[in-house]
Design a protein around this motif. Structure first.
Motif, PDB file in Angstrom:
ATOM      1  N   VAL A   1       0.759  -1.002   0.170  1.00  0.00           N
ATOM      2  CA  VAL A   1      -0.126   0.029  -0.046  1.00  0.00           C
ATOM      3  C   VAL A   1       0.874   1.192  -0.018  1.00  0.00           C
ATOM      4  O   VAL A   1       1.960   1.235   0.585  1.00  0.00           O
ATOM      5  CB  VAL A   1      -0.719   0.015   0.952  1.00  0.00           C
ATOM      6  CG1 VAL A   1      -0.006  -0.036   2.835  1.00  0.00           C
ATOM      7  CG2 VAL A   1      -1.649   1.174   1.472  1.00  0.00           C
ATOM      8  N   GLN A   2       0.537   2.415  -0.622  1.00  0.00           N
ATOM      9  CA  GLN A   2       1.401   3.770  -0.640  1.00  0.00           C
ATOM     10  C   GLN A   2       1.011   4.184   0.753  1.00  0.00           C
ATOM     11  O   GLN A   2      -0.362   4.636   0.994  1.00  0.00           O
ATOM     12  CB  GLN A   2       0.641   4.567  -1.388  1.00  0.00           C
ATOM     13  CG  GLN A   2       1.189   4.092  -3.448  1.00  0.00           C
ATOM     14  CD  GLN A   2       0.448   4.894  -4.479  1.00  0.00           C
ATOM     15  OE1 GLN A   2      -0.220   5.831  -4.165  1.00  0.00           O
ATOM     16  NE2 GLN A   2       1.864   5.120  -5.484  1.00  0.00           N
TER      17      GLN A   2
ATOM     18  N   ALA B   1       5.304   4.000   6.045  1.00  0.00           N
ATOM     19  CA  ALA B   1       7.065   3.119   5.567  1.00  0.00           C
ATOM     20  C   ALA B   1       7.330   3.074   7.010  1.00  0.00           C
ATOM     21  O   ALA B   1       7.993   1.506   6.794  1.00  0.00           O
ATOM     22  CB  ALA B   1       8.402   3.565   5.136  1.00  0.00           C
ATOM     23  N   GLU B   2       7.112   4.240   8.172  1.00  0.00           N
ATOM     24  CA  GLU B   2       8.116   3.237   9.385  1.00  0.00           C
ATOM     25  C   GLU B   2       6.553   2.020   9.873  1.00  0.00           C
ATOM     26  O   GLU B   2       7.114   0.720  10.982  1.00  0.00           O
ATOM     27  CB  GLU B   2       7.677   3.970  10.518  1.00  0.00           C
ATOM     28  CG  GLU B   2       8.665   5.585  10.020  1.00  0.00           C
ATOM     29  CD  GLU B   2      10.364   4.574  10.181  1.00  0.00           C
ATOM     30  OE1 GLU B   2      10.670   5.170   9.786  1.00  0.00           O
ATOM     31  OE2 GLU B   2      10.265   3.609  11.280  1.00  0.00           O
TER      32      GLU B   2
ATOM     33  N   VAL C   1       3.328  -7.218   5.563  1.00  0.00           N
ATOM     34  CA  VAL C   1       2.211  -5.700   4.778  1.00  0.00           C
ATOM     35  C   VAL C   1       3.555  -4.586   4.085  1.00  0.00           C
ATOM     36  O   VAL C   1       4.732  -4.454   5.005  1.00  0.00           O
ATOM     37  CB  VAL C   1       1.630  -4.409   6.276  1.00  0.00           C
ATOM     38  CG1 VAL C   1       1.501  -3.110   5.710  1.00  0.00           C
ATOM     39  CG2 VAL C   1       0.490  -5.411   7.073  1.00  0.00           C
ATOM     40  N   THR C   2       3.453  -3.991   3.181  1.00  0.00           N
ATOM     41  CA  THR C   2       4.257  -2.832   2.540  1.00  0.00           C
ATOM     42  C   THR C   2       4.403  -1.803   2.761  1.00  0.00           C
ATOM     43  O   THR C   2       2.561  -1.548   1.982  1.00  0.00           O
ATOM     44  CB  THR C   2       5.187  -3.601   1.689  1.00  0.00           C
ATOM     45  OG1 THR C   2       5.591  -4.727   1.982  1.00  0.00           O
ATOM     46  CG2 THR C   2       6.275  -2.609   0.931  1.00  0.00           C
ATOM     47  N   VAL C   3       4.991  -0.294   3.311  1.00  0.00           N
ATOM     48  CA  VAL C   3       4.080   0.606   2.631  1.00  0.00           C
ATOM     49  C   VAL C   3       5.112   1.247   2.522  1.00  0.00           C
ATOM     50  O   VAL C   3       6.457   2.034   2.608  1.00  0.00           O
ATOM     51  CB  VAL C   3       4.039   1.463   4.082  1.00  0.00           C
ATOM     52  CG1 VAL C   3       2.622   2.419   3.518  1.00  0.00           C
ATOM     53  CG2 VAL C   3       2.601   0.767   5.203  1.00  0.00           C
ATOM     54  N   SER C   4       4.806   1.505   0.741  1.00  0.00           N
ATOM     55  CA  SER C   4       5.451   2.675  -0.417  1.00  0.00           C
ATOM     56  C   SER C   4       6.039   3.896   0.414  1.00  0.00           C
ATOM     57  O   SER C   4       4.603   4.411   0.245  1.00  0.00           O
ATOM     58  CB  SER C   4       6.127   1.827  -1.298  1.00  0.00           C
ATOM     59  OG  SER C   4       4.319   2.742  -1.504  1.00  0.00           O
TER      60      SER C   4
END
Length: 129
Positions: A12-13, A88-89, A125-128
């Protein structure tokens, strides 16, 4: 015995939202308080949130307070973590876990991973940014 299976992770952004689900099985699972933890790359696993057996009480780590909400539906055997305003954290593997029964549900108890007796396999979970 309680089995936990997380789902709902993904990419997710920054600023976006995700809802994690934890499917729970086991005859007496509804008597367990439940917690969410996360582990970022190169870091130790940390407490995120916890919810009492009936959903009446919740605790959150300061860094997610006001952005994340945990809930549960005992009739559907589900626990949820709604994550908003992601950054992102927040990138990590997220785990749900069942707190050892008989312990008082306090922030001190719920935030200690060694007090949890059952764990799921985790969801990424990956946040860009």
């Amino acid at each position: 015995q309680v089995q936990l299976v997380e789902s709902g992770g993904g990419f997710v952004q920054a600023g976006g939202s995700l809802r994690l689900s934890c499917s729970v099985s086991g005859r007496t699972w509804t008597t367990y308080a439940m917690g969410w933890f996360r582990q970022a790359p190169g870091k130790e696993r940390e407490f995120v949130a916890a919810i009492s057996w009936n959903g009446a009480e919740t605790y959150y780590v300061d860094s997610v307070e006001g952005r994340f909400i945990t809930s549960r539906d005992n009739a559907k055997n589900m626990v949820y973590l709604q994550m908003n305003s992601l950054d992102a954290e927040d990138t990590a593997v997220y785990y749900c876990a069942a707190l050892s029964p008989g312990l008082p549900f306090t922030r001190a108890t719920a935030s200690k991973q060694q007090e949890y007796v059952y764990w799921g396999q985790g969801t990424q979970v990956t946040v860009s940014s």
